[in-house]
Design a protein around this motif. Structure first.
Motif, short mmCIF file in Angstrom:
data_model
loop_
_atom_site.label_atom_id
_atom_site.label_comp_id
_atom_site.label_asym_id
_atom_site.label_seq_id
_atom_site.Cartn_x
_atom_site.Cartn_y
_atom_site.Cartn_z
N LEU A 117 53.37 20.65 -4.20
CA LEU A 117 54.12 21.66 -4.94
C LEU A 117 54.77 21.05 -6.18
CD1 LEU A 117 55.92 23.74 -2.16
CD2 LEU A 117 53.72 24.17 -3.26
N VAL A 118 54.95 21.88 -7.19
CA VAL A 118 55.62 21.45 -8.41
C VAL A 118 56.42 22.63 -8.95
CG1 VAL A 118 53.55 21.97 -9.78
CG2 VAL A 118 55.31 20.48 -10.73
N LEU A 119 57.66 22.37 -9.36
CA LEU A 119 58.52 23.39 -9.95
C LEU A 119 58.50 23.20 -11.46
CD1 LEU A 119 60.51 25.64 -8.86
CD2 LEU A 119 62.34 24.04 -9.39
N VAL A 120 58.24 24.27 -12.18
CA VAL A 120 58.11 24.19 -13.64
C VAL A 120 59.08 25.19 -14.28
CG1 VAL A 120 56.56 24.29 -15.61
CG2 VAL A 120 55.68 23.58 -13.37
N LEU A 121 59.87 24.72 -15.23
CA LEU A 121 60.82 25.54 -15.95
C LEU A 121 60.28 25.82 -17.35
CD1 LEU A 121 62.43 24.37 -13.56
CD2 LEU A 121 64.43 24.30 -15.05
N PHE A 122 60.33 27.10 -17.76
CA PHE A 122 59.73 27.54 -19.01
C PHE A 122 60.78 28.07 -19.98
CE2 PHE A 122 56.34 28.00 -15.85
CZ PHE A 122 55.28 27.36 -16.49
N ASN A 123 60.60 27.76 -21.25
CA ASN A 123 61.42 28.32 -22.31
C ASN A 123 61.14 29.80 -22.49
OD1 ASN A 123 63.14 26.35 -23.64
ND2 ASN A 123 61.25 25.28 -24.21
N GLY A 124 62.18 30.54 -22.84
CA GLY A 124 62.01 31.93 -23.23
C GLY A 124 61.98 32.04 -24.75
N ASN A 125 62.61 33.11 -25.24
CA ASN A 125 62.68 33.34 -26.68
C ASN A 125 61.30 33.30 -27.32
OD1 ASN A 125 65.55 33.60 -26.80
ND2 ASN A 125 65.70 31.37 -26.56
N PHE A 126 60.33 33.91 -26.61
CA PHE A 126 58.96 34.08 -27.10
C PHE A 126 58.28 32.74 -27.39
CE2 PHE A 126 61.15 38.03 -27.82
CZ PHE A 126 60.24 38.96 -27.33
N ASP A 127 58.69 31.71 -26.64
CA ASP A 127 58.01 30.42 -26.69
C ASP A 127 57.08 30.30 -25.48
OD1 ASP A 127 57.72 27.59 -27.67
OD2 ASP A 127 58.57 27.18 -25.70
N SER A 128 57.64 30.52 -24.29
CA SER A 128 56.88 30.58 -23.04
C SER A 128 56.18 29.29 -22.67
CB SER A 128 55.84 31.73 -23.09
OG SER A 128 56.47 32.95 -23.33
N LYS A 129 56.73 28.15 -23.11
CA LYS A 129 56.16 26.85 -22.79
C LYS A 129 57.12 26.06 -21.91
CE LYS A 129 53.49 26.63 -27.09
NZ LYS A 129 53.26 25.90 -28.36
N SER A 130 56.57 25.14 -21.13
CA SER A 130 57.38 24.39 -20.17
C SER A 130 58.30 23.40 -20.88
CB SER A 130 56.47 23.64 -19.19
OG SER A 130 55.66 22.71 -19.87
N TYR A 131 59.52 23.25 -20.34
CA TYR A 131 60.44 22.24 -20.87
C TYR A 131 60.85 21.23 -19.79
CZ TYR A 131 64.41 24.83 -18.78
OH TYR A 131 65.30 25.45 -17.92
N LEU A 132 60.56 21.52 -18.51
CA LEU A 132 60.91 20.59 -17.44
C LEU A 132 59.95 20.80 -16.28
CD1 LEU A 132 62.91 18.44 -16.36
CD2 LEU A 132 64.26 20.32 -15.40
N THR A 133 59.39 19.70 -15.77
CA THR A 133 58.49 19.73 -14.62
C THR A 133 59.07 18.84 -13.51
OG1 THR A 133 56.54 20.12 -15.99
CG2 THR A 133 56.16 19.22 -13.79
N VAL A 134 59.17 19.40 -12.29
CA VAL A 134 59.78 18.69 -11.16
C VAL A 134 58.74 18.55 -10.05
CG1 VAL A 134 61.69 18.63 -9.52
CG2 VAL A 134 62.00 19.73 -11.75
#
Length: 298
Positions: A117-134
């Motif tokens: 398993l991997v937890l992925v955090l994504f930017n909003g504001n119409f960027d929709s790209k990951s900023y942190l992967t755990v």
């Protein structure tokens, strides 16, 4: 089944890839026993059933460890799809966001491996790209089924420095995949997705991130006006995965059962979808079979 052979045809038609759950003629509570759901709301998963005393109309008995060996030895181990995003507190009233956290939950099984398993955090504001992967391989949920990623003050399983979890509009995705598939600035995707939500703090909707990560769902919002002390979390109070209607606002409860008593709405879809969600939560809880004979193998 009360029989001692496996009906592979019926298994393949009804529950492909799973095992037959057997009552045991040698295991008796006053000459009767039932197959009882214990420890999880996961649907179509035979590993949640144990042998116990029949309890029609009452809570299942799940504290008798003698029941576990009575099940077939080829039952699958608890699968990682049982893990859900259970609670998020991204914007806290504590100075420096020292109380922020993301909580995962295995339905109460406890000690469930989080391998693959991997937890992925994504930017909003119409960027929709990951900023942190755990990456979560090598970790397990605690004895009560919880796993915490967050501030040092919470004694989290994985430490996240202050302001690591953005306030929103942003997204969180739980994947069964390799962390190497999610380098920084990876576009949000539903491929191999187990659970997810897009959240904010009464920000405008991020329609792009919603369409990529949780299509058809609404943005879930924290609201400081809900709690008098200025702090609340987005808490799971229903079992449906990748569903904004599963979450409500409540006081933060890291490593404890979520407070679902107040249930203020966090999603514009919640009112009209409530009936459908409640219907989808009906589960087979207890099965009793009268054993009249034991058929021989073959």
């Amino acid at each position: 089944s009360a029989r001692t052979y496996v009906d592979n045809f019926l298994l393949n038609q009804l529950l492909p890839g799973q095992s037959q759950v057997l009552e045991d003629p040698l295991f008796h509570y006053d000459d009767d026993e039932s197959l009882s759901r214990c420890g999880s709301l996961q649907r179509l998963d035979v590993t949640v059933y144990r042998l116990s005393k029949p309890t029609p109309g009452d809570a299942n008995i799940c504290d008798d460890v003698r029941s576990t060996p009575s099940l077939p030895t080829d039952l699958p181990v608890p699968c990682t799809s049982d893990i859900v995003i259970n609670e998020i507190n991204a914007d806290t009233s504590v100075s420096g966001d020292d109380g922020e956290f993301i909580e995962l939950y295995d339905g109460g099984r406890g000690r469930t491996p989080l391998d693959s398993l991997v937890l992925v955090l994504f930017n909003g504001n119409f960027d929709s790209k990951s900023y942190l992967t755990v990456p979560l391989t090598g970790y397990k949920t605690d004895a009560n089924g919880y796993f915490l990623i967050g501030s040092a003050s919470l004694k989290a399983d994985i430490f996240a420095p202050e302001h690591s979890i953005q306030n929103g509009p942003d997204g969180i995705g739980l994947y069964k995949d390799s962390p190497y598939k999610f380098p920084q600035n990876t576009m949000a995707t539903t491929k191999n997705l187990i659970d997810a939500l897009v959240y904010g703090t009464n920000d405008g909707k991020d329609l792009l991130l919603l369409s990529l990560l949780t299509p058809g769902e609404s943005q879930v919002n924290e609201d400081w006006n809900v709690q008098s002390d200025g702090d609340e979390s987005i808490s799971r109070c229903a079992s449906s995965q990748i569903s904004s209607t599963s979450f409500v606002l409540s006081p933060p409860t890291p490593r404890k059962p979520n407070d679902c008593s107040q249930r203020p709405s966090v999603s514009q879809k919640e009112t009209k979808a409530c009936a459908a969600v409640k219907r989808s939560q009906l589960l087979i809880s207890d099965v009793g079979v009268i054993i009249s004979e034991v058929l021989p193998l073959g």
